[in-house]
Scaffold this active site. Structure first.
Site, PDB file in Angstrom:
ATOM      1  CB  SER A  15     -13.634  -1.668   1.131  1.00 54.14           C
ATOM      2  OG  SER A  15     -13.480  -0.502   0.371  1.00 54.14           O
ATOM      3  CG  ASN A  16     -12.376  -0.354  -3.939  1.00 55.69           C
ATOM      4  OD1 ASN A  16     -13.389  -0.338  -4.623  1.00 55.69           O
ATOM      5  ND2 ASN A  16     -12.023   0.657  -3.148  1.00 55.69           N
ATOM      6  CG  HIS A  97       4.633   4.179  -4.550  1.00 52.76           C
ATOM      7  ND1 HIS A  97       5.717   4.745  -3.913  1.00 52.76           N
ATOM      8  CD2 HIS A  97       5.092   3.755  -5.751  1.00 52.76           C
ATOM      9  CE1 HIS A  97       6.781   4.654  -4.693  1.00 52.76           C
ATOM     10  NE2 HIS A  97       6.429   4.055  -5.816  1.00 52.76           N
ATOM     11  CB  ILE A  98       3.100   8.424  -7.971  1.00 53.24           C
ATOM     12  CG1 ILE A  98       1.995   9.245  -7.302  1.00 53.24           C
ATOM     13  CG2 ILE A  98       3.155   8.702  -9.461  1.00 53.24           C
ATOM     14  CD1 ILE A  98       2.260  10.740  -7.253  1.00 53.24           C
ATOM     15  CG  LEU A  99       3.174   2.195  -9.277  1.00 58.25           C
ATOM     16  CD1 LEU A  99       2.178   1.143  -9.737  1.00 58.25           C
ATOM     17  CD2 LEU A  99       4.386   1.546  -8.613  1.00 58.25           C
ATOM     18  CG  ASN A 113      -5.365   4.277  -9.970  1.00 64.85           C
ATOM     19  OD1 ASN A 113      -5.243   3.729  -8.864  1.00 64.85           O
ATOM     20  ND2 ASN A 113      -5.613   5.570 -10.094  1.00 64.85           N
ATOM     21  CG  HIS A 115      -9.049   8.990  -8.997  1.00 65.34           C
ATOM     22  ND1 HIS A 115      -8.358   9.217  -7.816  1.00 65.34           N
ATOM     23  CD2 HIS A 115      -9.491  10.204  -9.399  1.00 65.34           C
ATOM     24  CE1 HIS A 115      -8.390  10.507  -7.539  1.00 65.34           C
ATOM     25  NE2 HIS A 115      -9.072  11.130  -8.477  1.00 65.34           N
ATOM     26  CD  GLU A 184     -13.741   4.199  -5.073  1.00 67.41           C
ATOM     27  OE1 GLU A 184     -12.713   4.609  -5.624  1.00 67.41           O
ATOM     28  OE2 GLU A 184     -13.836   4.061  -3.844  1.00 67.41           O
TER      29      GLU A 184
END
Ligand code: GRF
Length: 198
Positions: A15-16, A97-99, A113, A115, A184
């Site tokens: 949706s973002n 996924h943590i980059l 990012n 949040h 957001e």
């Protein structure tokens, strides 16, 4: 003059991503969405991207784990996938996924990012639920959302923009989620355009 290029990474509903695509369509964001990457095959955001005519890539971590390959190898290959698109900005919009620095160092000051919590609060998953629970316990009076530059530490890094999101005594969790997502969408669009025009 060529328009700046956006690459957007998603894992879910998107949706973002849709808010960004709509803002591009409306001219509120002056950029070209060059690529949408998902690490989940069924992410509805992929359909949204295809509908808008934006190239997509499905790039899952699972086969790497299955083959005993490291997260760093995945991150390096993800960077190679994205590099030809020459992004001016990479937007993590619900990317789960943590980059690592292996990826981030390929695109310095270009990865942001979104949040659904205020800086320093509720890092990690289920941030809205945890804020809702904290409110019920009387620990917080409101929550919020932020856009920040991405660093290896999850949901932390220099803040680009933030917005307060009220919690009402009568709110269900679903009410708060709806209000959060609306906030957001607005914040992300504003932050992306601000960064692109700086
Ligand atoms: C958003 O709340 C985002 O902040 C979080 O995951 C959600 C993604 O929603 N990290 P969507 O896929 O953009 O609809």
């Amino acid at each position: 003059m060529a328009l700046p290029r956006l690459v957007i990474l998603i894992s879910g509903s998107g949706s973002n991503l849709q808010a960004v695509l709509d803002a591009v369509e409306a001219g509120t964001i002056t950029a070209v969405p060059s690529l949408v990457v998902s690490n989940r095959k069924k992410a509805y955001g992929l359909v949204r991207a295809e509908t808008a005519g934006v190239p997509t890539a499905y790039f899952p971590f699972k086969p790497y784990r299955g083959a005993g390959k490291s997260r760093e190898q995945y991150d390096a290959d993800l960077a190679e996938l994205i590099r030809p698109y020459q992004p001016d900005l990479i937007v993590l919009a619900g990317w789960m996924h943590i980059l690592s620095a292996t990826f981030l160092n390929c695109f310095p000051h270009k990865v942001i990012n979104l949040h659904p919590a205020l800086p320093g609060q509720f890092a990690g998953t289920h941030a809205i639920q945890r804020a809702y629970d904290a409110y019920q316990r009387g620990e917080i009076a409101h929550t919020g959302c932020m856009v920040h530059f991405t660093i290896p530490e999850v949901d932390a890094g220099p803040v680009v923009a933030q917005a307060e999101v009220p919690i009402l005594p009568t709110d269900s969790l679903a009410d708060l989620e709806t209000r959060m997502h609306q906030a957001e969408h607005q914040l992300l669009v504003t932050a992306v355009q601000d960064l692109l025009t700086k």
